[in-house]
Motif scaffolding. Structure first.
Motif, short mmCIF file in Angstrom:
data_model
loop_
_atom_site.label_atom_id
_atom_site.label_comp_id
_atom_site.label_asym_id
_atom_site.label_seq_id
_atom_site.Cartn_x
_atom_site.Cartn_y
_atom_site.Cartn_z
N VAL A 140 0.75 -1.16 0.16
CA VAL A 140 0.11 -0.04 0.02
C VAL A 140 0.75 1.32 0.03
CG1 VAL A 140 -1.67 1.28 1.31
CG2 VAL A 140 -2.01 -0.95 1.02
N SER A 141 1.94 1.11 0.83
CA SER A 141 2.64 2.37 1.01
C SER A 141 3.48 2.79 -0.53
CB SER A 141 3.88 2.21 2.11
OG SER A 141 3.12 2.32 3.45
N ILE A 142 4.04 1.57 -0.91
CA ILE A 142 4.90 1.77 -2.30
C ILE A 142 3.87 2.30 -3.54
CG2 ILE A 142 6.11 0.44 -3.98
CD1 ILE A 142 7.26 -0.78 -1.59
N ALA A 143 2.39 1.73 -3.46
CA ALA A 143 1.61 2.13 -4.22
C ALA A 143 1.23 3.47 -4.40
CB ALA A 143 0.44 1.31 -4.19
N LEU A 144 0.95 4.16 -2.97
CA LEU A 144 0.61 5.36 -2.79
C LEU A 144 1.65 6.51 -3.15
CD1 LEU A 144 -1.38 5.18 0.31
CD2 LEU A 144 -2.30 5.46 -1.93
N ILE A 145 3.19 6.11 -3.15
CA ILE A 145 4.17 6.96 -3.42
C ILE A 145 4.08 7.52 -4.78
CG2 ILE A 145 6.42 7.23 -3.52
CD1 ILE A 145 6.75 5.61 -1.24
N PRO A 146 4.07 6.69 -5.92
CA PRO A 146 3.76 7.16 -7.27
C PRO A 146 2.49 7.66 -7.40
CG PRO A 146 4.09 4.86 -7.31
CD PRO A 146 3.99 5.35 -5.89
N ALA A 175 -6.59 28.14 -7.23
CA ALA A 175 -6.49 28.22 -5.59
C ALA A 175 -7.23 26.88 -4.86
CB ALA A 175 -6.46 29.54 -5.09
N GLU A 176 -8.57 27.24 -5.35
CA GLU A 176 -9.41 26.18 -4.79
C GLU A 176 -8.99 24.74 -4.72
OE1 GLU A 176 -13.30 26.85 -6.03
OE2 GLU A 176 -13.27 29.08 -5.57
N ALA A 177 -8.75 24.43 -6.14
CA ALA A 177 -8.44 23.07 -6.63
C ALA A 177 -6.83 22.70 -6.12
CB ALA A 177 -8.29 22.94 -8.10
N LEU A 178 -6.03 23.65 -6.12
CA LEU A 178 -4.62 23.52 -5.43
C LEU A 178 -4.61 22.99 -3.78
CD1 LEU A 178 -1.62 23.42 -5.92
CD2 LEU A 178 -1.52 26.08 -5.22
N GLN A 179 -5.49 23.74 -3.24
CA GLN A 179 -5.89 23.47 -1.89
C GLN A 179 -6.51 22.22 -1.57
OE1 GLN A 179 -8.37 26.10 0.26
NE2 GLN A 179 -7.78 25.20 2.21
N ARG A 180 -7.73 21.84 -2.46
CA ARG A 180 -8.01 20.38 -2.19
C ARG A 180 -7.18 19.33 -2.60
NH1 ARG A 180 -13.06 17.84 -5.27
NH2 ARG A 180 -12.11 18.66 -6.86
N TRP A 181 -6.56 19.43 -3.75
CA TRP A 181 -5.84 18.33 -4.42
C TRP A 181 -4.30 18.36 -3.69
CZ3 TRP A 181 -7.90 14.40 -6.51
CH2 TRP A 181 -9.25 14.67 -7.22
N GLY A 182 -3.77 19.66 -3.01
CA GLY A 182 -2.69 19.28 -2.21
C GLY A 182 -2.86 18.83 -1.18
N ILE A 183 -3.94 18.91 -0.31
CA ILE A 183 -4.16 18.05 0.82
C ILE A 183 -4.37 16.68 0.75
CG2 ILE A 183 -5.95 18.02 2.64
CD1 ILE A 183 -6.53 20.87 2.53
N ILE A 184 -5.05 16.29 -0.50
CA ILE A 184 -5.12 14.66 -0.91
C ILE A 184 -3.80 14.40 -0.77
CG2 ILE A 184 -6.24 13.22 -2.53
CD1 ILE A 184 -8.38 15.15 -2.86
N ARG A 185 -3.09 15.02 -1.86
CA ARG A 185 -1.56 14.45 -1.92
C ARG A 185 -0.85 14.29 -0.96
NH1 ARG A 185 2.24 17.28 -6.60
NH2 ARG A 185 2.23 19.05 -4.91
N LEU A 186 -0.90 15.27 0.01
CA LEU A 186 -0.20 15.16 1.13
C LEU A 186 -0.58 14.12 2.13
CD1 LEU A 186 0.40 18.98 2.45
CD2 LEU A 186 2.06 17.30 1.74
N GLN A 187 -1.76 13.91 2.32
CA GLN A 187 -2.58 12.82 3.08
C GLN A 187 -2.29 11.36 2.41
OE1 GLN A 187 -3.39 13.32 6.23
NE2 GLN A 187 -2.85 15.45 5.67
N LEU A 188 -2.08 11.29 1.09
CA LEU A 188 -1.75 9.96 0.48
C LEU A 188 -0.22 9.61 1.13
CD1 LEU A 188 -2.59 10.34 -3.19
CD2 LEU A 188 -3.51 9.00 -1.55
N LEU A 189 0.66 10.51 1.42
CA LEU A 189 1.96 10.13 1.98
C LEU A 189 1.95 10.24 3.61
CD1 LEU A 189 4.25 12.05 -0.52
CD2 LEU A 189 3.48 9.60 -0.43
N LEU A 190 1.06 11.11 4.31
CA LEU A 190 1.30 11.20 5.65
C LEU A 190 0.36 10.25 6.33
CD1 LEU A 190 0.88 15.23 5.78
CD2 LEU A 190 2.84 13.63 6.49
#
Length: 133
Positions: A47-53, A73-88
């Motif tokens: 799961v971790s290795i799949a979420l990195i790419p 800005a709205e999309a950057l905030q939403r997708w940026g949070i999703i991207r960070l959470q995919l790793l965090l």
């Protein structure tokens, strides 16, 4: 940026608390059933290795890229949070499970996720480039 820094500080706090011995999470002994530990570690690593790419290339998907160009800005905030959470989120899981089991594979995966975070960290320049391309 605040979300990324606060999440990294939270992960560092978890490590600090567990390393100093203030909280002992090693309550599970997997010596009786090593198969469960092996399967858990395999699933976690896959799961971790799949979420990195996925996190690294999230902004290159057509739907996400089109939304970033349209709503900026709205999309950057939403997708940026999703991207960070995919790793965090896997980072948190790996840190906590490492201190529960003391199996080094979880610590290694946490380090790999930290390295991947460097490539998606929301600096001002990166954010501007992602909504202008």
């Amino acid at each position: 940026m605040i979300l990324a820094v606060s999440d990294l500080l939270m992960a560092a706090l978890i490590v600090l608390v567990c390393e100093t011995g203030a909280v002992d999470l090693s309550v599970v002994d997997f010596s009786e059933n090593p198969t469960v530990l092996f399967l858990t570690e395999c699933i976690d690593q896959i799961v971790s290795i799949a979420l990195i790419p996925l996190a690294l290339y999230l902004f290159k998907f057509k739907k996400v890229h089109a939304e970033l160009m349209a709503k900026k800005a709205e999309a950057l905030q939403r997708w940026g949070i999703i991207r960070l959470q995919l790793l965090l989120l896997p980072l948190y899981v790996n840190i906590i499970v490492y201190y529960i089991t003391m199996v080094p594979g979880y610590a290694y995966m946490a380090v790999i996720l930290l390295i991947a975070l460097v490539f998606v960290f929301p600096s001002k320049g990166r954010c501007e480039r992602e909504i202008s391309e």
